[in-house]
Design a protein around this motif. Sequence first.
Motif, short mmCIF file in Angstrom:
data_model
loop_
_atom_site.label_atom_id
_atom_site.label_comp_id
_atom_site.label_asym_id
_atom_site.label_seq_id
_atom_site.Cartn_x
_atom_site.Cartn_y
_atom_site.Cartn_z
N LEU A 182 -19.14 51.96 27.04
CA LEU A 182 -17.82 51.38 26.80
C LEU A 182 -17.23 51.73 25.44
O LEU A 182 -16.07 52.14 25.34
N LEU A 183 -18.01 51.55 24.40
CA LEU A 183 -17.48 51.69 23.04
C LEU A 183 -17.57 53.14 22.56
O LEU A 183 -18.59 53.81 22.76
N LYS A 184 -16.53 53.61 21.92
CA LYS A 184 -16.52 54.98 21.41
C LYS A 184 -17.43 55.13 20.20
O LYS A 184 -17.95 56.21 19.91
N GLU A 185 -17.59 54.04 19.46
CA GLU A 185 -18.52 54.03 18.33
C GLU A 185 -19.19 52.68 18.25
O GLU A 185 -18.69 51.69 18.80
N LYS A 186 -20.34 52.63 17.61
CA LYS A 186 -21.09 51.38 17.53
C LYS A 186 -20.29 50.30 16.81
O LYS A 186 -19.55 50.60 15.86
N PRO A 187 -20.44 49.06 17.23
CA PRO A 187 -19.80 47.97 16.49
C PRO A 187 -20.49 47.77 15.14
O PRO A 187 -21.61 48.24 14.94
N ASP A 188 -19.82 47.07 14.27
CA ASP A 188 -20.43 46.77 12.97
C ASP A 188 -21.48 45.67 13.10
O ASP A 188 -22.43 45.63 12.31
N ILE A 189 -21.30 44.78 14.07
CA ILE A 189 -22.25 43.68 14.26
C ILE A 189 -22.10 43.15 15.69
O ILE A 189 -21.03 43.26 16.29
N VAL A 190 -23.18 42.58 16.21
CA VAL A 190 -23.18 41.96 17.54
C VAL A 190 -23.50 40.48 17.39
O VAL A 190 -24.45 40.11 16.69
N PHE A 191 -22.72 39.64 18.06
CA PHE A 191 -23.01 38.21 18.13
C PHE A 191 -23.27 37.85 19.59
O PHE A 191 -22.52 38.24 20.48
N SER A 192 -24.33 37.08 19.81
CA SER A 192 -24.68 36.62 21.16
C SER A 192 -24.60 35.10 21.19
O SER A 192 -25.29 34.42 20.44
N GLY A 193 -23.74 34.55 22.05
CA GLY A 193 -23.60 33.10 22.10
C GLY A 193 -22.14 32.72 22.40
O GLY A 193 -21.38 33.55 22.86
N ILE A 194 -21.75 31.51 22.08
CA ILE A 194 -22.57 30.39 21.60
C ILE A 194 -23.31 29.81 22.80
O ILE A 194 -22.67 29.37 23.77
N ASN A 195 -24.63 29.82 22.76
CA ASN A 195 -25.42 29.33 23.87
C ASN A 195 -25.42 27.81 23.92
O ASN A 195 -25.50 27.14 22.89
N ILE A 196 -25.30 27.27 25.12
CA ILE A 196 -25.41 25.82 25.29
C ILE A 196 -26.89 25.46 25.41
O ILE A 196 -27.56 25.87 26.34
N GLY A 197 -27.37 24.71 24.45
CA GLY A 197 -28.80 24.41 24.35
C GLY A 197 -29.43 25.26 23.26
O GLY A 197 -29.05 26.42 23.07
N PRO A 198 -30.39 24.71 22.53
CA PRO A 198 -31.00 25.43 21.41
C PRO A 198 -31.92 26.55 21.87
O PRO A 198 -32.40 26.55 23.00
N ASN A 199 -32.15 27.50 20.99
CA ASN A 199 -33.16 28.53 21.20
C ASN A 199 -34.11 28.50 20.01
O ASN A 199 -33.83 29.07 18.95
N VAL A 200 -35.22 27.79 20.20
CA VAL A 200 -36.18 27.58 19.12
C VAL A 200 -37.58 27.93 19.60
O VAL A 200 -37.85 28.01 20.80
N GLY A 201 -38.48 28.15 18.65
CA GLY A 201 -39.89 28.37 18.98
C GLY A 201 -40.09 29.53 19.95
O GLY A 201 -39.60 30.64 19.76
N ARG A 202 -40.81 29.25 21.04
CA ARG A 202 -41.16 30.29 22.02
C ARG A 202 -39.97 30.81 22.81
O ARG A 202 -40.10 31.78 23.56
N ASP A 203 -38.81 30.19 22.64
CA ASP A 203 -37.61 30.72 23.30
C ASP A 203 -37.33 32.16 22.86
O ASP A 203 -36.62 32.89 23.55
N GLN B 260 -29.91 49.93 16.06
CA GLN B 260 -29.73 49.83 14.60
C GLN B 260 -28.41 49.15 14.24
O GLN B 260 -27.77 49.49 13.24
N VAL B 261 -28.01 48.18 15.05
CA VAL B 261 -26.79 47.41 14.78
C VAL B 261 -27.18 45.99 14.40
O VAL B 261 -27.96 45.35 15.11
N PRO B 262 -26.68 45.45 13.30
CA PRO B 262 -26.99 44.07 12.91
C PRO B 262 -26.58 43.11 14.02
O PRO B 262 -25.56 43.32 14.69
N SER B 263 -27.38 42.05 14.21
CA SER B 263 -27.07 41.14 15.31
C SER B 263 -27.45 39.71 14.98
O SER B 263 -28.35 39.46 14.18
N VAL B 264 -26.76 38.80 15.65
CA VAL B 264 -26.95 37.37 15.43
C VAL B 264 -26.86 36.66 16.78
O VAL B 264 -25.93 36.90 17.54
N SER B 265 -27.84 35.82 17.08
CA SER B 265 -27.72 34.95 18.25
C SER B 265 -27.38 33.55 17.76
O SER B 265 -27.89 33.10 16.72
#
Length: 261
Positions: free
Chosen positions: A82-103, A120-125
């Motif tokens: 889809l993208l012609k060039e890599k994004p500067d950063i990826v965000f995944s969410g906002i998830n309903i319910g926490p993602n902790v520990g073994r998640d 090699q793109v910075p990312s945040v969930s």
Amino acid sequence: MKILITNDDGIFAPGVEALADLLSHFGEVVIVCPDTEKSAYSHKITLRQPLKLKKIDFAPNAEAYAVNGSPADCVKLAMEVLLKEKPDIVFSGINIGPNVGRDMYYSGTIAAAQEAMLYQVPSVSVSLETFKTSKIKFSIVKQLLYNVVEVILQNKIAKNVMLNVNLPYTSKELCKGVCVVPMDLSISRYNFVALNDPQGQDYYWLKDSYQDLKVNEGTDYHLLKDGYITVSPIDLKNTQKRKIDQISRWFNKINYIQEEN
């Protein structure tokens, strides 16, 4: 700045709309999400059926696409097609319910961010510590998240690292602060419970025991429940040279015999 958004709750989840609205203040937003909920899909990719990118009339400030695949599929398609060039950063969410520990090993939200790491793109969930979707006031959530995003974008996430962010469902004023902590893998949040079918045969269902867990102080579980935002760096580097050298010595005898022959 070019920002890619994905999730595992599906393209029409309210969390992705809230995240897109927030991130549009920081840059150009493209959304690529599963067409239906894909929670707990982990890092699954689709091998034996074709995938389709369907453009969605989402919002005036974001270009959006739905994919009939997993969260990891969404990121992979965005990067390679889809993208012609890599994004500067990826965000995944906002998830309903926490993602902790073994998640870390089960979550589709985290897996999507990890897929971005492979490019090699910075990312945040980003996940929210509540399960009551219909009662969530995302205006409060966005206020709480805004400063966290601002700090992340002002700094450089290290290569091969992603950030797993969990938000307490509270106001910015009542939030106790931000704690950077490892994910506590010692606690099992999901456990099997046995039930009987009409024929008297046992079957098993995974029960989420998040609300009933007794957790150790200072862990991501404990701090999140106590009203802190938790940020957990996850490293893509799965092997270490010292371990490789150590385990290589286990096989020295086998290699020696083969060389002798």
